[in-house]
Write an enzyme that holds these catalytic residues in place. Structure first.
Site, PDB file in Angstrom:
ATOM      1  N   SER A 100       0.821  -1.206   0.000  1.00  0.00           N
ATOM      2  CA  SER A 100       0.000   0.000   0.000  1.00  0.00           C
ATOM      3  C   SER A 100       0.863   1.268   0.000  1.00  0.00           C
ATOM      4  O   SER A 100       1.557   1.554  -0.974  1.00  0.00           O
ATOM      5  CB  SER A 100      -0.933  -0.048   1.212  1.00  0.00           C
TER       6      SER A 100
ATOM      7  N   ASP B 137      10.145   5.426 -10.067  1.00  0.00           N
ATOM      8  CA  ASP B 137       9.721   6.043 -11.325  1.00  0.00           C
ATOM      9  C   ASP B 137      10.424   7.367 -11.583  1.00  0.00           C
ATOM     10  O   ASP B 137      10.658   7.742 -12.736  1.00  0.00           O
ATOM     11  CB  ASP B 137       8.208   6.261 -11.320  1.00  0.00           C
TER      12      ASP B 137
ATOM     13  N   LYS C  39      -0.540  -4.210  -3.251  1.00  0.00           N
ATOM     14  CA  LYS C  39      -1.858  -3.769  -2.766  1.00  0.00           C
ATOM     15  C   LYS C  39      -2.052  -2.325  -3.207  1.00  0.00           C
ATOM     16  O   LYS C  39      -1.462  -1.409  -2.631  1.00  0.00           O
ATOM     17  CB  LYS C  39      -1.926  -3.901  -1.240  1.00  0.00           C
TER      18      LYS C  39
END
Length: 572
Positions: A300, A311, A325
């Site tokens: 999460s 990224d 998740k």
């Protein structure tokens, strides 16, 4: 209570209707069929409830029946859409507020009793009363606690009001009689940082355990303190962190990522329900090198932080692929008092590159049916392995969707033996260190675990009648039972006896194989008892391969840069 539960169900149905209405525009002509279907279903639900309560052959408990109805509906959904009971609401309050009214100690179940798991929070009522790690809480307000659910015990200790009293009785190793204390509950600010310090000069380490309210501020303050002490690079440990609040994940990222960066976005059922989250402050870490540690239990909010860092090529990820998740939950009040809440999945997380965190198949809790994967609803068809969709980081490195964050460097620590796992499960290291700390008050902070200490530990486990079953022994016992039932046990008895002797040798071999782990765990537990949680955490550095790899990367600046820059890597 039955009337209240009935009202809760009606509230739940209303909220579900409103939620469906928001997402599908039920009042439009194209969706009238769904609207009437929902109304008809809720009417049938109410009729069944009334008929069963009035006419079933045996009297039905209205509260339990309503609970079954709620659970039955939610069991058809993902594992994260839940109706919050009183205990669940307490945990939610701690998560969302970052503080609570209580006495300031964490408890775990040890030897059948709720036991203080670590030193109480500094300056808390428990700390001021000199409550210590290892103390057993045997009574709360005159009621024995043995066998109680830990959540229930914690709730009784917390209470609801600042300044209220709670009377407890504790049992302490080395003290003959139980100790009776009266504590005055106070506001406890929960720290989510388990450790903030240095692995070696210049290399800082922060371990974050959850993303509850306040964690972003705590991380920022920890980084500032470490920078003041000469930190030149940072390891941010998210292993085992199950996540928490979305906005807290963004707040944590603000310590690492420049102002104005898109770090995550959420997408609901419709395209117009996209929401972007950007950093709002300049990072206190500046441009210092960063390594994040993750594992299969990082989920999460942990994955939001790891995925954004990856990224944006802000740091290197080391460890194991994360949990996957990526579902967003919204908490909805089901009544005016806020006494009942529904946590419902309303969207999914996406990383800056556009990749999805959530693994494509989520299984419901009841029958294992596949959700969030509507392209093929025929579960009898062969499931084809899909090639993950490729995305690109800011520097052009390849990353993949399909759930979870895959580290640049995949590495796991060695797994221990079942012998050591059973020792830990039976609290042998915890209990031994409590006794040893009492008997050795002058133990120095740089102590080593000697062979004599290990022998003393083995003697302690024998006195406690510790034993365990090696893997495979239960299967042998099952085979023996079948042989008795079928009448051929006597002719195989010699073979069974020989195999049992072999299993005894397996236990001896596992014990010898585990000596390194045993010494380490004795040292870590004893360091924690004598010198605090930071000392216990530091004791594990030398055996943590993932952490040591992170240090190695940070001590090799050129290698660190090559990992993050595809152009530099291609030149070598």
């Amino acid at each position: 209570m039955g009337t209240r539960k009935r009202l809760l169900v009606l509230s739940l149905i209303t909220v579900l209707l409103l939620t469906v209405g928001v997402f599908t525009q039920l009042y439009s002509d194209s969706n009238k069929d769904m609207y009437y279907s929902v109304l008809r279903s809720t009417d049938i639900f109410g009729q069944i409830y009334k008929e069963v309560l009035n006419n079933y052959v045996q009297e039905v408990d209205p509260e339990k029946f309503i609970e079954a109805g709620i659970q039955g509906m939610l069991d058809e959904l993902d594992p994260y859409t839940v109706y919050l009971e009183d205990e669940g609401k307490d945990e939610l309050e701690i998560m969302t507020r970052g503080k609570y009214y209580g006495v300031g100690m964490r408890i775990s179940n040890r030897n059948g009793w709720p036991t203080v798991a670590e030193q109480p929070f500094p300056n808390s009522p428990a700390a001021r009363a000199d409550i210590r790690e290892g103390d057993q809480v045997i009574e709360i307000d005159g009621v024995e606690t043995k066998g109680d659910n830990l959540s229930k015990t914690a709730a009784r200790l917390r209470g609801t009001q600042k300044g209220s009293e709670v009377r407890i009785k504790i049992r302490r190793v080395g003290v003959e009689q139980p100790i009776e204390l009266t504590l005055i509950r106070d506001e406890i600010v929960v720290s989510e940082i388990e450790f903030a310090g240095f692995v070696e000069p210049g290399v800082g380490l922060i371990r974050l355990t959850r993303f509850n309210r306040g964690a972003g501020k705590q991380v920022k303050q920890a980084i500032e303190q470490l920078r003041d002490q000469g930190m030149e690079s940072l390891i941010f440990d998210l292993r085992g962190n199950p996540g928490g609040l979305l906005d807290v994940a963004v707040s944590v990222l603000e310590s690492f990522v420049p102002k104005g960066e898109l770090v995550v976005y959420t997408q609901g059922r419709n395209e117009e329900q996209r929401q972007d989250f950007r950093t709002r402050h300049e990072p206190v870490l500046g441009d210092l090198p960063l390594v994040l540690l993750v594992d299969e239990f990082s989920a999460s909010a942990s994955e939001i932080v790891a995925g954004a860092v990856q990224d944006l090529d802000r740091g290197v990820i080391v460890g194991a692929e994360t949990f996957g998740k990526g579902l967003v939950q919204t908490v909805v009040n089901l009544d005016n008092k806020g006494e009942a809440k529904l946590k419902i999945t309303t969207a999914q997380y996406f990383m800056p590159s556009g990749r999805l965190i959530q693994r494509p198949k989520v299984f419901n809790r009841k029958r294992g049916s596949v959700l969030l994967d509507t392209e093929d609803e025929d579960e009898s068809k062969e499931v084809k392995e899909e090639i993950p969709e490729q995305f690109y980081t800011r520097n052009g490195r390849s990353v993949y969707g399909g759930g979870g964050i895959r580290p640049e460097i995949e590495l796991e620590n060695d797994h221990t033996t079942k012998y050591v796992a059973e020792l830990r499960r039976n609290s042998m290291f915890f209990n031994y260190s409590l006794n040893y700390a009492i008997d050795h008050q002058n133990l120095s902070e740089d102590f080593d675990v000697t062979d004599d200490m290990v022998s003393d530990f083995f003697k302690f486990t024998e006195e406690k009648d510790f034993d365990y079953e090696p893997d495979g022994l239960s299967e042998l016992e099952g085979l023996e039972e079948i042989a008795r039932e079928e009448g051929y046990y006597d002719q195989m008895k010699a073979h069974f006896d020989a195999m049992r002797k072999e299993f005894e040798q397996v236990k001896v071999a596992e014990r010898e194989k585990s000596l390194g782990d045993i010494k380490f765990l004795i040292k870590r537990e004893l360091a924690g008892k004598k010198f605090g949680n930071d000392a216990a955490y530091k004791a594990g550095f030398e055996r943590d391969k993932v952490l040591l790899k992170a240090v190695e990367i940070l001590n090799a600046p050129e290698e660190y840069k090559k990992i993050l820059d595809v152009n530099l890597a291609s030149k070598n």
